[in-house]
Design a protein around this motif. Structure first.
Motif, PDB file in Angstrom:
ATOM      1  N   ALA A  15      -5.502   4.030   2.998  1.00 35.71           N
ATOM      2  CA  ALA A  15      -4.728   3.213   4.046  1.00 35.71           C
ATOM      3  C   ALA A  15      -4.653   3.709   5.514  1.00 35.71           C
ATOM      4  O   ALA A  15      -4.537   2.764   6.362  1.00 35.71           O
ATOM      5  N   GLU A  16      -4.434   5.056   5.847  1.00 35.29           N
ATOM      6  CA  GLU A  16      -3.825   5.611   6.679  1.00 35.29           C
ATOM      7  C   GLU A  16      -4.894   5.086   8.093  1.00 35.29           C
ATOM      8  O   GLU A  16      -5.778   5.080   8.111  1.00 35.29           O
ATOM      9  N   ASN A  17      -3.810   4.488   8.992  1.00 35.89           N
ATOM     10  CA  ASN A  17      -4.326   4.220  10.300  1.00 35.89           C
ATOM     11  C   ASN A  17      -5.239   2.764  10.496  1.00 35.89           C
ATOM     12  O   ASN A  17      -5.274   2.379  11.344  1.00 35.89           O
ATOM     13  N   VAL A  18      -5.224   1.983   9.207  1.00 35.08           N
ATOM     14  CA  VAL A  18      -6.114   1.093   9.039  1.00 35.08           C
ATOM     15  C   VAL A  18      -5.103  -0.267   8.584  1.00 35.08           C
ATOM     16  O   VAL A  18      -5.068  -1.045   9.123  1.00 35.08           O
ATOM     17  N   TRP A  19      -4.663   0.034   7.329  1.00 34.04           N
ATOM     18  CA  TRP A  19      -3.910  -1.043   6.677  1.00 34.04           C
ATOM     19  C   TRP A  19      -2.499  -0.466   6.631  1.00 34.04           C
ATOM     20  O   TRP A  19      -2.164   0.658   6.229  1.00 34.04           O
ATOM     21  N   GLN A  20      -1.651  -1.220   7.295  1.00 31.00           N
ATOM     22  CA  GLN A  20      -0.191  -0.873   7.511  1.00 31.00           C
ATOM     23  C   GLN A  20       0.517  -0.840   6.293  1.00 31.00           C
ATOM     24  O   GLN A  20       1.492  -0.008   6.460  1.00 31.00           O
ATOM     25  N   ALA A  21       0.083  -1.473   5.328  1.00 27.56           N
ATOM     26  CA  ALA A  21       1.030  -1.248   4.145  1.00 27.56           C
ATOM     27  C   ALA A  21       0.312  -0.931   3.069  1.00 27.56           C
ATOM     28  O   ALA A  21      -1.030  -1.372   2.688  1.00 27.56           O
ATOM     29  N   ALA A  22       0.873  -0.283   1.888  1.00 24.99           N
ATOM     30  CA  ALA A  22       0.026   0.177   0.756  1.00 24.99           C
ATOM     31  C   ALA A  22       0.913   0.194  -0.475  1.00 24.99           C
ATOM     32  O   ALA A  22       2.259   0.766  -0.214  1.00 24.99           O
ATOM     33  N   ALA A  23       0.479  -0.518  -1.751  1.00 28.15           N
ATOM     34  CA  ALA A  23       1.398  -0.586  -2.891  1.00 28.15           C
ATOM     35  C   ALA A  23       0.718  -0.053  -4.022  1.00 28.15           C
ATOM     36  O   ALA A  23      -0.431  -0.033  -3.882  1.00 28.15           O
ATOM     37  N   TYR A  24       1.295   0.820  -4.881  1.00 31.09           N
ATOM     38  CA  TYR A  24       0.517   1.453  -6.090  1.00 31.09           C
ATOM     39  C   TYR A  24       1.223   1.071  -7.049  1.00 31.09           C
ATOM     40  O   TYR A  24       2.606   1.206  -7.138  1.00 31.09           O
ATOM     41  N   GLY A  25       0.788   0.885  -8.192  1.00 30.98           N
ATOM     42  CA  GLY A  25       1.172   0.598  -9.664  1.00 30.98           C
ATOM     43  C   GLY A  25       0.951   1.806 -10.702  1.00 30.98           C
ATOM     44  O   GLY A  25      -0.529   1.887 -10.866  1.00 30.98           O
ATOM     45  N   ARG A  26       1.681   2.650 -10.970  1.00 36.29           N
ATOM     46  CA  ARG A  26       1.368   3.783 -11.799  1.00 36.29           C
ATOM     47  C   ARG A  26       1.278   3.175 -13.113  1.00 36.29           C
ATOM     48  O   ARG A  26       2.239   2.649 -13.912  1.00 36.29           O
ATOM     49  N   ASN A  27       0.024   3.210 -14.076  1.00 30.63           N
ATOM     50  CA  ASN A  27      -0.062   2.835 -15.047  1.00 30.63           C
ATOM     51  C   ASN A  27      -0.335   4.109 -16.448  1.00 30.63           C
ATOM     52  O   ASN A  27       0.378   3.971 -17.091  1.00 30.63           O
ATOM     53  N   MET A  28      -1.493   4.581 -16.232  1.00 29.80           N
ATOM     54  CA  MET A  28      -1.711   5.803 -17.110  1.00 29.80           C
ATOM     55  C   MET A  28      -1.096   7.099 -16.502  1.00 29.80           C
ATOM     56  O   MET A  28      -1.455   7.426 -15.246  1.00 29.80           O
ATOM     57  N   ARG A  29      -0.181   7.749 -17.521  1.00 32.88           N
ATOM     58  CA  ARG A  29       0.361   9.133 -16.858  1.00 32.88           C
ATOM     59  C   ARG A  29      -0.093  10.199 -17.879  1.00 32.88           C
ATOM     60  O   ARG A  29      -0.301   9.920 -19.216  1.00 32.88           O
TER      61      ARG A  29
END
Length: 252
Positions: free
Chosen positions: A70-84
């Motif tokens: 996302a850096e410097n292009v998409w202003q927002a980023a979300a992450y959903g942690r599933n496999m640990r």
């Protein structure tokens, strides 16, 4: 005045490695996504952390993959942690040019060895009401997919905005082409490649797609154009093809 078009892409990025894990491709992946230049990106198999890869690859990004992409292009980023696991974790992500108003990762694990989640983001578009976006990566097993799709419909139908614009995209692993019915019947959605009675597009493997695994479902939008990104250079980046859709609001 017509509402602005919305360009979206979904891509299972195989944790930043080429097919069969031959080469680390996360830098090439970032360049290809920037070349496509979508407004919202739905990603699956995103590596949030992997200590082993960080040790073995000198150019492994210091930040999580969704932040690196996302850096410097998409202003927002979300992450959903599933496999640990002991050395890290992976899951789904959404990148957006527009503000993400809220984010929630809904656990829909059915088999404990195959942990799955639905990453839901409410995104503030320049005009009109916010759009609900869900990045999904469903089970390899039909019975589990059926339960996960029911959980998805239950969750979205329980929202305070049940008629809001909605996009659900990702890797459905839907070999038998059965995922569409619950999304169509319970959520009023349609698959962007399946207009005029056609089946969803083939997206796996990326070099010569044979299986219809990846999908984009929408509600509240008209589809103006669709694209499948396969063959080279895409087949060198991941084992899945990337899919894109260009949308406009129904009321525009």
């Amino acid at each position: 005045m017509p509402a602005p078009a919305l360009h979206i892409t979904t891509f299972n990025i195989h944790k930043g490695f080429s097919q069969f894990n031959r080469r680390m491709m996360v830098h090439e992946l970032r360049e290809r996504l920037r070349h496509l230049n979508p407004d919202i990106v739905f990603l699956q198999e995103v590596q949030g952390l992997h200590l082993g890869h960080a040790e073995r690859h000198h150019n492994w990004p210091a930040e999580a993959q969704h932040e690196f992409l996302a850096e410097n292009v998409w202003q927002a980023a979300a992450y959903g942690r599933n496999m640990r696991y002991d050395h890290g974790h992976h899951g789904n992500a959404i990148l957006s040019r527009f503000p993400i108003l809220s984010t929630h990762n809904q656990d829909v694990t059915h088999l404990q060895f195959e942990r799955r989640g639905l990453l839901h983001c409410r995104i503030d578009l320049p005009e009109g009401p916010p759009v609900h976006c869900v990045s999904v990566h469903l089970s390899l097993f039909g019975h589990s997919r059926k339960k996960q799709l029911a959980a998805l419909a239950d969750y979205l139908n329980a929202m305070d905005e049940p008629e809001a614009p909605l996009i659900v995209a990702g890797d459905f692993n839907d070999w038998g082409n059965r995922a569409g019915k619950p999304l169509e019947q319970r959520l009023g959605m349609r698959e962007v490649f399946s207009q005029h009675g056609r089946a969803p597009v083939r997206s796996f493997p990326a070099a010569m797609p044979m299986f219809r695994l990846d999908r984009i479902y929408v509600r509240g939008f008209a589809v103006t154009r669709t694209e499948i990104h396969h063959g080279r250079p895409w087949s060198k980046i991941s084992d899945h093809a990337a899919l894109s859709a260009h949308l406009v609001r129904h009321d525009s």
